[in-house]
Design a protein around this motif. Structure first.
Motif, PDB file in Angstrom:
ATOM      1  N   UNK A 289       4.065  -2.077  -3.089  1.00 35.69           N
ATOM      2  CA  UNK A 289       4.942  -2.110  -1.918  1.00 35.69           C
ATOM      3  C   UNK A 289       4.190  -2.612  -0.687  1.00 35.69           C
ATOM      4  N   UNK A 290       3.001  -3.160  -0.948  1.00 31.43           N
ATOM      5  CA  UNK A 290       2.230  -3.742   0.148  1.00 31.43           C
ATOM      6  C   UNK A 290       1.531  -2.709   1.021  1.00 31.43           C
ATOM      7  N   UNK A 291       1.458  -1.460   0.542  1.00 32.20           N
ATOM      8  CA  UNK A 291       0.773  -0.444   1.357  1.00 32.20           C
ATOM      9  C   UNK A 291      -0.727  -0.689   1.341  1.00 32.20           C
ATOM     10  N   UNK A 336       4.711   7.647 -10.141  1.00 32.28           N
ATOM     11  CA  UNK A 336       5.598   6.868  -9.273  1.00 32.28           C
ATOM     12  C   UNK A 336       6.418   5.843 -10.042  1.00 32.28           C
ATOM     13  N   UNK A 337       6.182   5.720 -11.360  1.00 31.20           N
ATOM     14  CA  UNK A 337       7.050   4.875 -12.175  1.00 31.20           C
ATOM     15  C   UNK A 337       8.200   5.717 -12.725  1.00 31.20           C
ATOM     16  N   UNK A 389       1.994   2.739  -5.793  1.00 34.63           N
ATOM     17  CA  UNK A 389       2.259   2.190  -7.129  1.00 34.63           C
ATOM     18  C   UNK A 389       1.407   0.931  -7.247  1.00 34.63           C
ATOM     19  N   UNK A 390       0.409   0.977  -8.110  1.00 38.33           N
ATOM     20  CA  UNK A 390      -0.513  -0.159  -8.204  1.00 38.33           C
ATOM     21  C   UNK A 390      -0.014  -1.212  -9.182  1.00 38.33           C
TER      22      UNK A 390
END
Ligand SMILES: Nc1nc2c(ncn2[C@@H]2O[C@H](COP(=O)(O)OP(=O)(O)OP(=O)(O)O)[C@@H](O)[C@H]2O)c(=O)[nH]1
Ligand SMILES: [Mg+2]
Length: 718
Positions: A289-291, A336-337, A389-390
């Motif tokens: 998510x670009x975090x 997180x999936x 989420x990697x």
């Protein structure tokens, strides 16, 4: 066991050809760090890595194995990977987790195809690589040859840090041109004697030292200036330059060991500790998510799963990398999936078959946990607030497929379950039940990779399975317009049935003009279009349904039934029962009965009329065609070409890439069976290929005749 800080951790993956000595080297590294008090041997089946039954049986690594060693207050996590090309998936996941690769080369055998294949992955992931010349005690150990071969395959980045003085059975001396010292071992290896370089080696050592200094300096302007000023660099300056060179991929330092006798291993460990990046010195894995994630102990905790395995007495073991923060025993994290909660009831530092319970682990460390509920490879567990989420590991695409069947039908369900479990452990398999082919299909890296499945069924699950060539997902279509009508009528006793449908069908192409007039077998037909429905078919292609019915000869309420009848026949093509595609149907006339007409009658009429028209419309079988790129060493080009010509390929282009000849071609899927094995044997394992679905194309008429005959025979059997 103490908790190591991020800066105290190094993660390395051992890669290279099967039999290069990776598992043996890992054993020596653990022994040197005091994790093992005696060294096992692969042939004696008592090593810390390679501890599973299949690995004992094969005497090769099959899985990636996580290990660690401790040295000078540092922890080195080591992932031992399998060298056989079938297990590229394990090499891929391991290299995704390690910051550095150790490319182990068998000095007796040369570089080897498995080494090249693993190096392609390391390069794709831009990993720094240390080359380790192993087996210098082999009868035919030849350091010069591997340097020459290595430079040809990996380029000028290969640079000597150590060279063997006396390769062969008596091997025990190495000159180190970074330290400018000679290392000498007693018969049991271990701690070396560090002595001055003898006069006889001085000239060679000086020359190689200068090469190394230049290589180290070339990555940094300041270093380059210092080198010009002083004519040399200090050991620290060289380390700094080497670190940069390895990071940029311009330097691949070469070390010398004899893993089996534990010679050179300690010095290699020291180099790893001094030079390779710590986990927080490289960019953090992409967050989806670009975090912005910091690989930092004070950041919110998260971890990424790179492997799972079923172990006897324990159940599923989950291997992970701590991506941020610190994880402690008993922590609750969110998958997180899957969005479920998972508790890490126990955390382990893992040395192959030996697991040591730890209370916490810092960012960058690799470890394992047990008893997770739904967590699989590529999932992230994270504290709720962070919700990281990697990016998933991209496993290699499958290159071959097989249909798997239980010998006893009662085992069918179990076979599916086991295959999914094996897939969880090796995500480079893809398991799918094809509704179309009515077969359980496994896609894999090679025929060898497929046979590994058989090993598990035979030995661990005791279920008899058989492999079949998968059916080819053919399609059917038409090549010209045809007309037909059909009356469905049943008026004997009870309620009657009546429906009559007249249609013209023709090949559909994107962007074709609306239907107006047809000339079929010398007869003209004119239609007037009232409405069009376009149906995208789930199996590819389209069905376009045109309403050209004049004067209300069929009520609109029956149109869906006609379409349904046609669709049923599209699903089970008239030629071979394969899906039909890309057809335009114009319904232009018909008849109803005031009492007996109903939906079922029109469905049947539509179906029959369509089937009859299809057969008159130059029907053709289509087959899936793939884009194939084959890479071969140039001296095998001729053989690879003639093999391709025997597979009905169309050559689209040729060229050279990275020292290989590249052939681009289009090939029918049917002709690809056993290609991994063929290409391997034609190229001594060095060739490789990629392939991807391109389009459906008409089969040649002799192939069509064969397919029709085979279908007829099959039908009459049933
Ligand atoms: N003489 C000699 N033999 C070695 C050396 N290192 C490993 N071997 C032997 O070579 C064989 C293969 O070693 P492994 O450590 O299993 O090789 P690997 O690279 O792990 O192989 P895969 O797991 O198949 O990829 C074993 O029989 C080892 O004992 C060495 O330095 N000298
Ligand atoms: Mg091994």
């Amino acid at each position: 066991m103490k908790t190591y800080k991020t800066e105290q951790i190094r993660n390395v993956a051992l890669i290279g050809n099967a039999g290069a000595g990776k598992t043996t080297l890992a054993e020596a590294m653990l022994y040197e760090g005091g994790i093992l008090n005696r060294r096992g041997e692969v042939n004696s089946k008592n090593t810390a890595s390679d501890y599973t039954d299949i690995e004992h049986d094969y005497e090769n690594s099959v899985f990636s194995t996580l290990l660690y060693t401790e040295f000078n207050d540092k922890k080195i996590n080591i992932i031992d990977t399998p060298g056989m090309k079938a297990f590229t998936g394990a090499v891929t996941s391991s290299l995704n987790m390690a910051e550095t690769a150790l490319c182990v080369i068998n000095s007796g055998d040369g570089i080897g195809a498995g080494t090249e294949s693993a190096m392609r992955i390391a390069d794709k992931l831009s990993k720094p690589v240390i080359a380790v010349a192993n087996g210098l005690d082999h009868e035919n150990a030849n350091f010069e040859k591997i340097m020459e071969e290595g430079k040809a395959r990996f380029g000028g980045r290969l640079t000597v840090v150590q060279y063997p003085v006396n390769p062969g059975p008596e091997f025990n001396q190495v000159v180190d041109v970074l330290k400018m010292k000679m290392y000498q071992w007693g018969p049991d290896g271990g701690k070396p004697e560090i002595i001055d370089i003898p006069d006889s080696e001085k000239e060679k050592a000086d020359a190689l030292h200068n090469e190394l200094v230049e290589k180290a300096a070339e990555n940094d302007e300041a270093l380059m200036e210092m080198y010009f000023d002083k004519g040399t660099l200090t050991e620290d300056e060289m380390r700094q330059g080497m670190k940069l060179g390895m990071k940029d991929g311009t330097l691949m330092p070469v070390f010398c060991v004899c893993a089996k006798k534990d010679m050179g291993v300690r010095r290699l460990i020291e180099f790893i500790i001094n030079i390779v990046p710590t986990p927080n010195e490289v960019p953090v894995r992409e967050e989806m998510k670009g975090k912005e994630v910091k690989m930092d102990e004070s950041a919110p905790a998260s971890m990424f799963v790179f492997k799972t395995s079923m172990e006897s007495h324990i159940g599923e073991v989950t291997y992970f990398k701590v991506m941020s923060g610190k994880i402690a025993e008993g922590i609750d994290l969110i998958n997180t999936t899957k969005s479920n909660k998972e508790r890490l009831s126990q955390i382990f530092s893992v040395a192959g078959k030996n697991r040591t319970k730890v209370t916490e682990m810092a960012a960058g460390d690799l470890g394992a946990t047990v008893k997770l509920k739904e967590t699989k490879v590529n999932h992230t567990l994270s504290v709720k607030e962070a919700d990281y989420k990697f990016a998933p590991i991209e496993f290699p695409k499958p290159l071959t497929m097989v249909a798997v069947k239980a010998v006893n039908e009662s085992d069918d369900e179990k076979v599916g379950e086991v295959l999914h479990r094996l897939r969880d452990e090796d995500p480079s398999y893809i398991v799918n039940f094809s509704k179309e082919l009515k077969q359980l299909i496994v896609e894999a890296q090679s025929e060898y990779h497929i046979n590994v499945l058989k090993w598990f069924f035979d030995n661990e699950y005791k279920i008899e399975i058989e492999f079949k060539t998968p059916k080819v997902p053919y399609r059917e279509t038409i090549t010209k317009a045809a007309q037909s009508d059909y009356r469905h009528k049943k008026q004997s006793g009870g309620a009657g049935q009546f429906g009559e449908v007249h249609m013209i069908i023709e090949p559909y192409e994107e962007g074709m003009p609306d239907p107006k007039a047809f000339k079929i077998d010398g007869k003209e037909w004119v239609v007037s279009l009232r409405g069009t429905e376009e149906h995208k078919l789930p199996w590819g292609g389209k069905l376009v349904f045109c309403n050209c019915i004049v004067g209300g000869s069929i009520d609109a309420r029956f149109h869906p039934a006609i379409l349904k009848g046609i669709m049923e026949k599209m699903e089970e093509g008239p030629l071979t029962g394969s899906y039909a595609r890309d057809i335009r149907v114009c319904i232009y006339d018909g008849k109803m009965h005031p009492v007996d007409s109903n939906e079922i009658s029109f469905k049947l009429a539509g179906r029959q009329a369509f089937s009859a028209a299809f057969k008159k419309a130059g029907p053709k079988i289509l087959e899936p065609v793939y884009n194939l790129d084959v890479y071969t060493p140039s001296d095998r080009m001729g053989d690879v070409m003639s093999d391709l010509q025997g597979r009905r390929t169309i050559i689209m282009g040729m060229g050279s890439e990275k020292g290989y000849e590249k052939i681009s071609a289009k090939v029918p899927l049917k002709e690809m069976s056993n290609y991994t094995t063929s290409l391997n044997s034609l190229t001594g394992g060095r060739g490789w290929f990629t392939f991807e679905f391109d389009a459906y194309d008409k089969v040649p008429s002799d192939v069509q005749d064969d397919l029709l005959k085979a279908y007829e025979a099959e039908q009459s059997e049933e």
